[in-house]
Scaffold this motif. Sequence first.
Motif, PDB file in Angstrom:
ATOM      1  N   ALA A   1       0.815  -1.217   0.000  1.00 57.23           N
ATOM      2  CA  ALA A   1       0.000   0.000   0.000  1.00 57.23           C
ATOM      3  C   ALA A   1       0.851   1.271   0.000  1.00 57.23           C
ATOM      4  O   ALA A   1       0.326   2.364  -0.177  1.00 57.23           O
ATOM      5  CB  ALA A   1      -0.928  -0.013   1.211  1.00 57.23           C
ATOM      6  N   LEU A   2       2.153   1.134   0.177  1.00 61.26           N
ATOM      7  CA  LEU A   2       3.022   2.309   0.310  1.00 61.26           C
ATOM      8  C   LEU A   2       2.951   3.302  -0.856  1.00 61.26           C
ATOM      9  O   LEU A   2       2.771   4.496  -0.642  1.00 61.26           O
ATOM     10  CB  LEU A   2       4.476   1.880   0.519  1.00 61.26           C
ATOM     11  N   PRO A   3       3.097   2.827  -2.121  1.00 67.79           N
ATOM     12  CA  PRO A   3       3.025   3.771  -3.235  1.00 67.79           C
ATOM     13  C   PRO A   3       1.704   4.533  -3.267  1.00 67.79           C
ATOM     14  O   PRO A   3       1.666   5.728  -3.586  1.00 67.79           O
ATOM     15  CB  PRO A   3       3.158   2.884  -4.483  1.00 67.79           C
ATOM     16  N   LEU A   4       0.642   3.833  -2.899  1.00 65.10           N
ATOM     17  CA  LEU A   4      -0.694   4.427  -2.866  1.00 65.10           C
ATOM     18  C   LEU A   4      -0.766   5.546  -1.837  1.00 65.10           C
ATOM     19  O   LEU A   4      -1.300   6.628  -2.098  1.00 65.10           O
ATOM     20  CB  LEU A   4      -1.672   3.311  -2.491  1.00 65.10           C
ATOM     21  N   ILE A   5      -0.223   5.286  -0.640  1.00 69.41           N
ATOM     22  CA  ILE A   5      -0.227   6.290   0.419  1.00 69.41           C
ATOM     23  C   ILE A   5       0.618   7.488  -0.007  1.00 69.41           C
ATOM     24  O   ILE A   5       0.219   8.640   0.132  1.00 69.41           O
ATOM     25  CB  ILE A   5       0.324   5.692   1.742  1.00 69.41           C
ATOM     26  N   GLN A   6       1.800   7.186  -0.553  1.00 71.95           N
ATOM     27  CA  GLN A   6       2.694   8.254  -0.993  1.00 71.95           C
ATOM     28  C   GLN A   6       2.017   9.143  -2.032  1.00 71.95           C
ATOM     29  O   GLN A   6       2.086  10.367  -1.974  1.00 71.95           O
ATOM     30  CB  GLN A   6       3.971   7.641  -1.584  1.00 71.95           C
ATOM     31  N   ASN A   7       1.339   8.516  -2.967  1.00 74.98           N
ATOM     32  CA  ASN A   7       0.657   9.254  -4.019  1.00 74.98           C
ATOM     33  C   ASN A   7      -0.377  10.224  -3.440  1.00 74.98           C
ATOM     34  O   ASN A   7      -0.430  11.390  -3.817  1.00 74.98           O
ATOM     35  CB  ASN A   7      -0.002   8.263  -4.979  1.00 74.98           C
ATOM     36  N   GLN A   8      -1.191   9.746  -2.509  1.00 76.28           N
ATOM     37  CA  GLN A   8      -2.226  10.591  -1.915  1.00 76.28           C
ATOM     38  C   GLN A   8      -1.626  11.706  -1.052  1.00 76.28           C
ATOM     39  O   GLN A   8      -2.008  12.862  -1.166  1.00 76.28           O
ATOM     40  CB  GLN A   8      -3.163   9.745  -1.043  1.00 76.28           C
ATOM     41  N   VAL A   9      -0.677  11.303  -0.196  1.00 79.57           N
ATOM     42  CA  VAL A   9      -0.215  12.199   0.858  1.00 79.57           C
ATOM     43  C   VAL A   9       0.826  13.196   0.360  1.00 79.57           C
ATOM     44  O   VAL A   9       0.814  14.372   0.739  1.00 79.57           O
ATOM     45  CB  VAL A   9       0.345  11.350   2.025  1.00 79.57           C
ATOM     46  N   VAL A  10       1.719  12.720  -0.508  1.00 74.16           N
ATOM     47  CA  VAL A  10       2.816  13.582  -0.976  1.00 74.16           C
ATOM     48  C   VAL A  10       2.467  14.259  -2.297  1.00 74.16           C
ATOM     49  O   VAL A  10       2.596  15.481  -2.430  1.00 74.16           O
ATOM     50  CB  VAL A  10       4.127  12.767  -1.121  1.00 74.16           C
ATOM     51  N   VAL A  11       2.031  13.472  -3.271  1.00 74.46           N
ATOM     52  CA  VAL A  11       1.842  14.002  -4.621  1.00 74.46           C
ATOM     53  C   VAL A  11       0.535  14.795  -4.752  1.00 74.46           C
ATOM     54  O   VAL A  11       0.546  15.954  -5.153  1.00 74.46           O
ATOM     55  CB  VAL A  11       1.880  12.859  -5.674  1.00 74.46           C
ATOM     56  N   THR A  12      -0.589  14.180  -4.372  1.00 72.26           N
ATOM     57  CA  THR A  12      -1.883  14.827  -4.618  1.00 72.26           C
ATOM     58  C   THR A  12      -2.152  15.982  -3.656  1.00 72.26           C
ATOM     59  O   THR A  12      -2.535  17.071  -4.079  1.00 72.26           O
ATOM     60  CB  THR A  12      -3.029  13.799  -4.513  1.00 72.26           C
ATOM     61  N   HIS A  13      -1.952  15.726  -2.333  1.00 76.09           N
ATOM     62  CA  HIS A  13      -2.391  16.731  -1.362  1.00 76.09           C
ATOM     63  C   HIS A  13      -1.273  17.568  -0.733  1.00 76.09           C
ATOM     64  O   HIS A  13      -1.553  18.517  -0.013  1.00 76.09           O
ATOM     65  CB  HIS A  13      -3.192  16.045  -0.243  1.00 76.09           C
ATOM     66  N   HIS A  14      -0.021  17.194  -0.955  1.00 75.01           N
ATOM     67  CA  HIS A  14       1.123  17.922  -0.379  1.00 75.01           C
ATOM     68  C   HIS A  14       1.019  18.061   1.137  1.00 75.01           C
ATOM     69  O   HIS A  14       1.331  19.102   1.689  1.00 75.01           O
ATOM     70  CB  HIS A  14       1.268  19.319  -1.006  1.00 75.01           C
ATOM     71  N   TRP A  15       0.525  17.025   1.798  1.00 78.09           N
ATOM     72  CA  TRP A  15       0.432  17.088   3.255  1.00 78.09           C
ATOM     73  C   TRP A  15       1.793  16.845   3.904  1.00 78.09           C
ATOM     74  O   TRP A  15       2.083  17.357   4.964  1.00 78.09           O
ATOM     75  CB  TRP A  15      -0.585  16.062   3.763  1.00 78.09           C
ATOM     76  N   LEU A  16       2.606  16.014   3.264  1.00 76.52           N
ATOM     77  CA  LEU A  16       3.958  15.742   3.763  1.00 76.52           C
ATOM     78  C   LEU A  16       4.952  15.915   2.630  1.00 76.52           C
ATOM     79  O   LEU A  16       4.607  15.727   1.467  1.00 76.52           O
ATOM     80  CB  LEU A  16       4.065  14.302   4.279  1.00 76.52           C
ATOM     81  N   THR A  17       6.210  16.276   2.993  1.00 78.29           N
ATOM     82  CA  THR A  17       7.268  16.244   1.981  1.00 78.29           C
ATOM     83  C   THR A  17       7.732  14.798   1.846  1.00 78.29           C
ATOM     84  O   THR A  17       7.416  13.949   2.681  1.00 78.29           O
ATOM     85  CB  THR A  17       8.463  17.111   2.408  1.00 78.29           C
ATOM     86  N   LEU A  18       8.502  14.542   0.794  1.00 84.14           N
ATOM     87  CA  LEU A  18       8.995  13.182   0.561  1.00 84.14           C
ATOM     88  C   LEU A  18       9.854  12.712   1.745  1.00 84.14           C
ATOM     89  O   LEU A  18       9.800  11.568   2.175  1.00 84.14           O
ATOM     90  CB  LEU A  18       9.804  13.150  -0.735  1.00 84.14           C
ATOM     91  N   ARG A  19      10.627  13.633   2.269  1.00 83.05           N
ATOM     92  CA  ARG A  19      11.496  13.354   3.407  1.00 83.05           C
ATOM     93  C   ARG A  19      10.664  12.941   4.635  1.00 83.05           C
ATOM     94  O   ARG A  19      10.950  11.958   5.307  1.00 83.05           O
ATOM     95  CB  ARG A  19      12.335  14.602   3.693  1.00 83.05           C
ATOM     96  N   GLU A  20       9.604  13.728   4.893  1.00 84.25           N
ATOM     97  CA  GLU A  20       8.731  13.415   6.029  1.00 84.25           C
ATOM     98  C   GLU A  20       8.042  12.070   5.832  1.00 84.25           C
ATOM     99  O   GLU A  20       7.865  11.305   6.776  1.00 84.25           O
ATOM    100  CB  GLU A  20       7.670  14.518   6.201  1.00 84.25           C
ATOM    101  N   PHE A  21       7.658  11.792   4.589  1.00 81.08           N
ATOM    102  CA  PHE A  21       7.012  10.515   4.309  1.00 81.08           C
ATOM    103  C   PHE A  21       7.959   9.351   4.607  1.00 81.08           C
ATOM    104  O   PHE A  21       7.563   8.343   5.197  1.00 81.08           O
ATOM    105  CB  PHE A  21       6.537  10.465   2.848  1.00 81.08           C
ATOM    106  N   ALA A  22       9.231   9.523   4.207  1.00 82.96           N
ATOM    107  CA  ALA A  22      10.225   8.494   4.495  1.00 82.96           C
ATOM    108  C   ALA A  22      10.358   8.287   6.006  1.00 82.96           C
ATOM    109  O   ALA A  22      10.507   7.159   6.491  1.00 82.96           O
ATOM    110  CB  ALA A  22      11.574   8.874   3.885  1.00 82.96           C
TER     111      ALA A  22
END
Lengths: 188, 192
Positions: free
Chosen positions: A24-45
Amino acid sequence: MVYLELFLAFLQIGLFGFGGGYAALPLIQNQVVVTHHWLTLREFADVVTLSQMTPGPIAVNASTFVGTRIAGPLGAMIATAGCILPSCLIMFIFALVYKRYQKQTLLKGVMETLRPVVVGLIGSAAVSLILLSFFGTDTFHKITSPDWIAVLLFAASFFALRKWKISPMLLMGCGGVAGLVFYGVLQL
Amino acid sequence: MQKEKYFYFKLFWYMFRLSACTLGGGYVIVPFMRDLFVDRLHWIAEEEMLDYVALSQSAPGAVAVNASVMVGYRLGGIRGLLVSVCGTVLPPLLLLSVLSYVYSFFITNAVIAGILKGMQACIAAVVADVVVSLASPYIKTRKFLSVVLMAAAFLAVAVWKVNAVYVVLAGMGIGIFLTVLKQKRGMKNGLS
């Protein structure tokens, strides 16, 4: 409306996250980082690292983290509710069907075939947990020298489980104390 | 099942404890569930537990949450389901809410990392132990087909990195095929 956005974003993660955990990770990343900009990539990591260090499913961890960040405790609850709602409904239907047709030949036959498959799946989870604990990675070609303390702890735990049937929860507590002593105190 | 006093409270507390222990992924819940619900409380049978895991894997979402829906409904109906899901979700929800403010300290602290490393080695042993216990009946009774299916599922996920959903779906397909085949044969034998 940020609550609704949180709810809908994590509803999608919950609905399409087949395979659990890292699938599910890519899916979460897509929603949280790419679509909504809630977290930066660094924060997501960092969230992924944090999930590996805390109990609970990674999707629930991510929804709590993002929800709290964006809209406080209520946001965390709403995001988590969205995340687990689809699977709870689907599993509820499964539970009804299972209860109703449990004794029926077809379902019985399918379940009998599936049980060893599940054992195989748990087996592969065991191997990846062992590799992760011994070598710090579960990809075969990255394996280097093992962490001998972990190997020793694993062997002792396995022996205690097979021989004395020690409770897994008690064992985990002992593991934490052993980790504190061997990794924390002795190596500082 | 007859419900004892404080049944729902107990169910909540058991699920809460189980969930708090699932460090390292969904399948870690299996040995803890087996120890508590199958071996100690005798609330569910081992075969049933494996069925729940199979069904949990074939729906979207986390295996631990899905399995807690099945167990909750089986033990206490809809109210049991809700109680059980709350118990499963609360530990990560509470912990992550707090940690989201101080997470950089948490993920860089050497002492915490040490404690977790020790726990991870033990958890690996706990899961390995349950695999040995679950696999040995199939191997001892020499159920050829079961052993082949078990090995195939293991290789598919561990070596070829196939998503577990497809493995379960394939298993379902094989199960339907075999059961229908068996029924047809049985009917023919019955007629002749």
